[in-house]
Scaffold this active site. Structure first.
Site, PDB file in Angstrom:
ATOM      1  N   LYS A   1       0.841  -1.202   0.000  1.00 59.69           N
ATOM      2  CA  LYS A   1       0.000   0.000   0.000  1.00 59.69           C
ATOM      3  C   LYS A   1       0.876   1.253   0.000  1.00 59.69           C
ATOM      4  O   LYS A   1       0.680   2.172  -0.777  1.00 59.69           O
ATOM      5  CB  LYS A   1      -0.931  -0.023   1.218  1.00 59.69           C
TER       6      LYS A   1
ATOM      7  N   GLY B   1      -4.915  -1.617   5.049  1.00 63.65           N
ATOM      8  CA  GLY B   1      -4.082  -2.732   4.577  1.00 63.65           C
ATOM      9  C   GLY B   1      -4.713  -4.095   4.836  1.00 63.65           C
ATOM     10  O   GLY B   1      -4.802  -4.942   3.949  1.00 63.65           O
ATOM     11  N   ARG B   2      -5.194  -4.312   6.057  1.00 60.54           N
ATOM     12  CA  ARG B   2      -5.735  -5.642   6.386  1.00 60.54           C
ATOM     13  C   ARG B   2      -7.156  -5.837   5.880  1.00 60.54           C
ATOM     14  O   ARG B   2      -7.763  -6.885   6.109  1.00 60.54           O
ATOM     15  CB  ARG B   2      -5.634  -5.891   7.901  1.00 60.54           C
TER      16      ARG B   2
ATOM     17  N   LYS C   1       9.330  -0.735  13.933  1.00 59.18           N
ATOM     18  CA  LYS C   1       9.899  -0.425  12.607  1.00 59.18           C
ATOM     19  C   LYS C   1      10.987   0.640  12.731  1.00 59.18           C
ATOM     20  O   LYS C   1      12.069   0.507  12.158  1.00 59.18           O
ATOM     21  CB  LYS C   1       8.804   0.134  11.671  1.00 59.18           C
TER      22      LYS C   1
ATOM     23  N   GLU D   1      -4.594  -6.590  14.854  1.00 64.22           N
ATOM     24  CA  GLU D   1      -4.076  -5.293  14.414  1.00 64.22           C
ATOM     25  C   GLU D   1      -5.198  -4.249  14.466  1.00 64.22           C
ATOM     26  O   GLU D   1      -4.944  -3.064  14.665  1.00 64.22           O
ATOM     27  CB  GLU D   1      -3.478  -5.372  12.994  1.00 64.22           C
TER      28      GLU D   1
ATOM     29  N   HIS E   1      -4.379 -33.230  17.134  1.00 59.32           N
ATOM     30  CA  HIS E   1      -3.202 -34.031  17.483  1.00 59.32           C
ATOM     31  C   HIS E   1      -2.059 -33.131  17.931  1.00 59.32           C
ATOM     32  O   HIS E   1      -0.901 -33.539  17.917  1.00 59.32           O
ATOM     33  CB  HIS E   1      -2.802 -34.884  16.277  1.00 59.32           C
TER      34      HIS E   1
ATOM     35  N   GLU F   1      10.534  -4.980   4.256  1.00 62.53           N
ATOM     36  CA  GLU F   1      10.589  -6.382   3.846  1.00 62.53           C
ATOM     37  C   GLU F   1      10.237  -6.538   2.365  1.00 62.53           C
ATOM     38  O   GLU F   1      10.917  -7.227   1.607  1.00 62.53           O
ATOM     39  CB  GLU F   1       9.591  -7.213   4.670  1.00 62.53           C
TER      40      GLU F   1
HETATM   41  O1  F6P Z   1       3.322  -3.402   9.796  1.00 59.43           O
HETATM   42  C1  F6P Z   1       1.959  -3.308   9.642  1.00 59.43           C
HETATM   43  C2  F6P Z   1       1.511  -2.932   8.266  1.00 59.43           C
HETATM   44  O2  F6P Z   1       1.480  -1.557   8.145  1.00 59.43           O
HETATM   45  C3  F6P Z   1       0.145  -3.538   8.015  1.00 59.43           C
HETATM   46  O3  F6P Z   1      -0.881  -2.769   8.504  1.00 59.43           O
HETATM   47  C4  F6P Z   1       0.153  -3.695   6.536  1.00 59.43           C
HETATM   48  O4  F6P Z   1      -0.813  -4.619   6.118  1.00 59.43           O
HETATM   49  C5  F6P Z   1       1.571  -4.152   6.290  1.00 59.43           C
HETATM   50  O5  F6P Z   1       2.329  -3.438   7.240  1.00 59.43           O
HETATM   51  C6  F6P Z   1       2.090  -3.934   4.904  1.00 59.43           C
HETATM   52  O6  F6P Z   1       2.072  -2.587   4.542  1.00 59.43           O
HETATM   53  P1  F6P Z   1       2.217  -2.163   3.025  1.00 59.43           P
HETATM   54  O7  F6P Z   1       1.079  -2.722   2.265  1.00 59.43           O
HETATM   55  O8  F6P Z   1       2.213  -0.659   3.035  1.00 59.43           O
HETATM   56  O9  F6P Z   1       3.535  -2.707   2.516  1.00 59.43           O
END
Ligand code: F6P
Length: 498
Positions: free
Chosen positions: A189, A240-241, A467, A326, A357, A195
Site C-alpha cells: 500500500k 491494509g488488512r 519499525k 491489528e 493431534h 521487507e
Molecule cells: O506493519 C503493519 C503494516 O502496516 C500492516 O498494517 C500492513 O498490512 C503491512 O504493514 C504492509 O504494509 P504495506 O502494504 O504498506 O507494505
C-alpha cells in the site's frame, strides 16, 4: 464520549455483567433445557450459518448487548462507515473496503477491476509463474484466497508468495522458476515497507520478464521500475488488512479461472448487505461480536481458537490474527481515553483435524477454558468421498467433547471437565462467493467489536515503534557502530549477530 453516552455505556456493562454472574457457573448442558435454545441461537447470513448454543450465553444476555450497542451508537457508526464518512479518526480517513465489492461502486473502482481483468487476460499466455511479494495485509488475504480456491487455479501456472525479510522465503519463492516466463507482482500500500522492498529488489535483479505492482502510491512503484500500465492502484480509504478486495489480489485475478475473483467480491457484497441492513439482534457479524466480547470481557477468557475443519481454510487463522489483533489490539478509545476493558481477545488457531493431534489436549484438560470457533465447509469436498463424513464427525465430536466432558472415578488425569464453550459455523460450500461472505463476515465482526469497545479498528500505530527501532539498529548490524543509547542486552546481541 459525552456524559450521557458514558453513563449509558456503564449501565449497559453493568447489565451484561449481571448476566455473566447469572451464567458464569451454569452447566452448558443444562441450558439446553430451553427447547428453543438451538433455534434461537442459530443465525443465518448469506452463505454462512452460526450456532452459538454451545456458548455460555442466552438471548437475555444478548439483549443486554443490544443496549450496549445502542449506548455505543452501533447504528450510527455503521451508517457512517457505509456513507464513507471519516471513521478512521486518528488518520482522518474513511474505511471503504466494502466499496470495492459494491455492485454500485463508482467508476474508479469498476475501471480498476476492468484494468485488472484486461491485464490478466494479456499476461496469462506469456507466463508460467507469478511471484507475489508483500507482507501483512498485502500478503495474507491473497495467499488465503489462492490456497482456499486452489481447484480454480489455471493448471500449469505456478503461484509463489514471499513475505518474510528472512531471505530463505524469497529464495524459495523463485526456486526452479524461469525468469523469462515469470511476472513479479510487488504489493505494498505504502510502497515503503522494508521487507517487501528488500524482496522486490532481489527478485527484480533476478530478471523477471514482467513487473507489476499493486499500491496506493503509484508514483513510488513507477519510480522503482514498474511500467505505469502495470501499476494497479488502490486508495487510502482501504486499510491494509481490509485490502484483499482490491488490486492487492491481482494474483487471484490472473491465476483463478471461472471469474473467481469477481464472484468473491459478489459473496462479500451479499454479506455487506446483511450487515448493513439487519438490526443488531438479527445481524450475524454483530451477534458474533457480542459473543466475542462476552467471552473476553464478561467471562475473562483471554484468547479464543479459530479452527477451520477444512484444509483449504488452513490459512484463515493467520489472516484473522492480523484482522482482529491489528484492528482491535488497542488500549485507548477513539477519543484517546484509556480503555477499561480489552477490545479483543488473542486470536489463534490451526486447521482441524491436525490441531486435535497438537494443542487440543490443552483445550480439553488445560487449566483455563479457551472458547473455540469451529468452521466447517458444508458443501462438496475434494478427494476421496469417504473422508467427508470423517471431517464432520471430528468437528462435531470435538465441540461435543468440550461441552460434555467425561468423569473417570479415581483418575483425574482421565477426567475431562467439560462445560467448555464453542461456536459451530458452516459455509454452504467452498465457492468464491461463500469465501467472500466468510471473510467479509469477519471484517464486519471486527468492526462491530470495535464499536462496542469504542476503539478505532482502522489504524495501527502500535506497529511503528518496532519499525523505527529496526531502522536505527540496522547500520550497527551491517557492521557500523551500535547506537550510543542502546541498552546492554541489545548491545550484546548486536555484537553476537553482526
Ligand atoms: O506493519 C503493519 C503494516 O502496516 C500492516 O498494517 C500492513 O498490512 C503491512 O504493514 C504492509 O504494509 P504495506 O502494504 O504498506 O507494505
Amino acid at each position: 464520549m459525552n456524559a450521557n453516552t458514558f453513563a449509558a455505556t456503564k449501565q449497559a456493562w453493568t447489565d451484561v455483567e449481571a448476566h455473566a454472574a447469572r451464567l458464569t457457573n451454569a452447566r452448558l448442558l443444562d441450558l439446553f433445557s430451553d427447547p428453543n435454545r438451538v433455534r434461537s441461537l442459530t443465525y443465518e447470513a448469506p452463505h454462512l450459518t452460526a450456532d452459538f448454543s454451545k456458548q455460555r450465553i442466552d438471548s437475555a444476555a444478548l439483549a443486554a448487548f443490544e443496549k450496549l450497542a445502542e449506548a455505543a451508537d452501533f447504528d450510527g457508526w455503521r451508517a457512517k462507515m457505509f456513507a464513507g464518512e471519516v471513521v478512521n479518526t486518528s488518520e482522518g480517513r474513511a474505511a471503504m473496503h466494502w466499496r470495492l465489492r459494491d455492485p454500485n461502486a463508482p467508476a474508479e473502482v469498476k475501471d480498476a477491476l476492468a484494468e485488472m481483468a484486461a491485464f490478466s487476460a494479456r499476461i496469462r499466455p506469456q507466463i508460467d509463474a507469478i511471484v507475489h511479494l508483500g507482507i501483512g495485509g498485502s500478503d495474507l488475504g491473497p495467499r488465503l484466497v489462492m490456497d482456499a480456491l486452489k481447484p480454480l487455479k489455471y493448471s500449469g501456472l505456478d503461484v509463489r508468495f514471499a513475505a518474510n525479510v528472512d531471505g530463505a522465503d524469497v529464495a524459495d519463492a523463485i526456486e526452479g522458476l524461469d525468469p523469462k516466463r515469470t511476472v513479479l507482482i510487488a504489493v505494498s500500500k505504502t510502497f515503503t515497507t522494508q521487507e517487501t522492498l528488500a524482496n522486490a529488489d532481489f527478485v527484480r535483479a533476478w530478471g523477471p520478464a514482467h513487473l507489476a505492482a499493486a499500491t496506493a502510491a503509484p508514483d513510488k512503484a513507477i519510480a522503482w521500475g514498474v511500467p505505469s500500465d502495470n501499476v494497479f492502484q488502490f486508495w487510502d480509504w482501504v486499510g491494509g488488512r481490509y485490502s484483499l478486495w482490491s488490486s492487492v489480489s491481482l494474483v487471484c485475478a490472473v491465476a483463478l479461472k471461472e471469474r473467481a475473483f469477481e464472484r468473491l467480491l459478489n459473496g462479500a457484497a451479499a454479506m455487506d448487505a446483511h450487515f448493513q441492513n439487519a438490526s443488531f439482534l438479527e445481524n450475524l457479524p454483530a451477534i458474533s461480536a457480542a459473543v466475542q466480547m462476552w467471552n473476553r470481557e464478561a467471562l475473562s477468557h483471554g484468547s479464543y481458537a479459530a479452527i477451520p475443519y477444512a484444509e483449504r481454510l488452513r490459512l484463515l487463522p493467520a489472516w484473522l490474527q492480523q484482522l482482529e489483533m491489528e484492528s482491535n489490539g488497542k488500549r485507548v478509545t477513539r477519543d484517546g481515553a484509556l480503555l477499561e476493558r480489552s477490545a479483543c481477545a488473542v486470536t489463534w488457531g490451526a486447521a482441524g483435524t491436525n490441531a486435535q493431534h497438537s494443542f487440543f489436549q490443552l483445550l480439553h484438560q488445560g487449566v483455563d477454558e479457551i472458547p473455540v470457533e469451529f468452521i466447517v465447509n458444508a458443501g462438496p469436498q475434494e478427494g476421496p468421498p469417504s473422508h467427508r463424513a470423517k471431517v464432520y464427525a471430528n468437528a462435531l465430536a470435538q465441540a461435543r467433547a468440550l461441552m460434555v466432558g467425561k468423569t473417570q472415578e479415581n483418575a483425574l488425569h482421565r477426567t475431562f471437565p467439560g462445560n467448555r464453550a464453542s461456536t459451530m459455523m458452516a459455509i454452504d460450500a467452498l465457492t468464491p462467493e461463500a469465501l467472500g461472505a466468510l471473510l467479509a463476515f469477519y471484517e464486519h465482526r471486527t468492526f462491530a467489536q470495535a464499536v462496542l469497545a469504542g476503539v478505532n479498528p482502522f489504524d495501527q500505530w502500535g506497529v511503528e515503534l518496532g519499525k523505527e527501532m529496526a531502522n536505527a539498529l540496522l547500520p550497527a548490524l551491517e557492521g557500523g557502530a551500535a547506537p550510543a543509547d542502546v541498552d546492554a542486552s541489545t548491545a550484546q546481541w548486536i555484537e553476537r549477530l553482526k
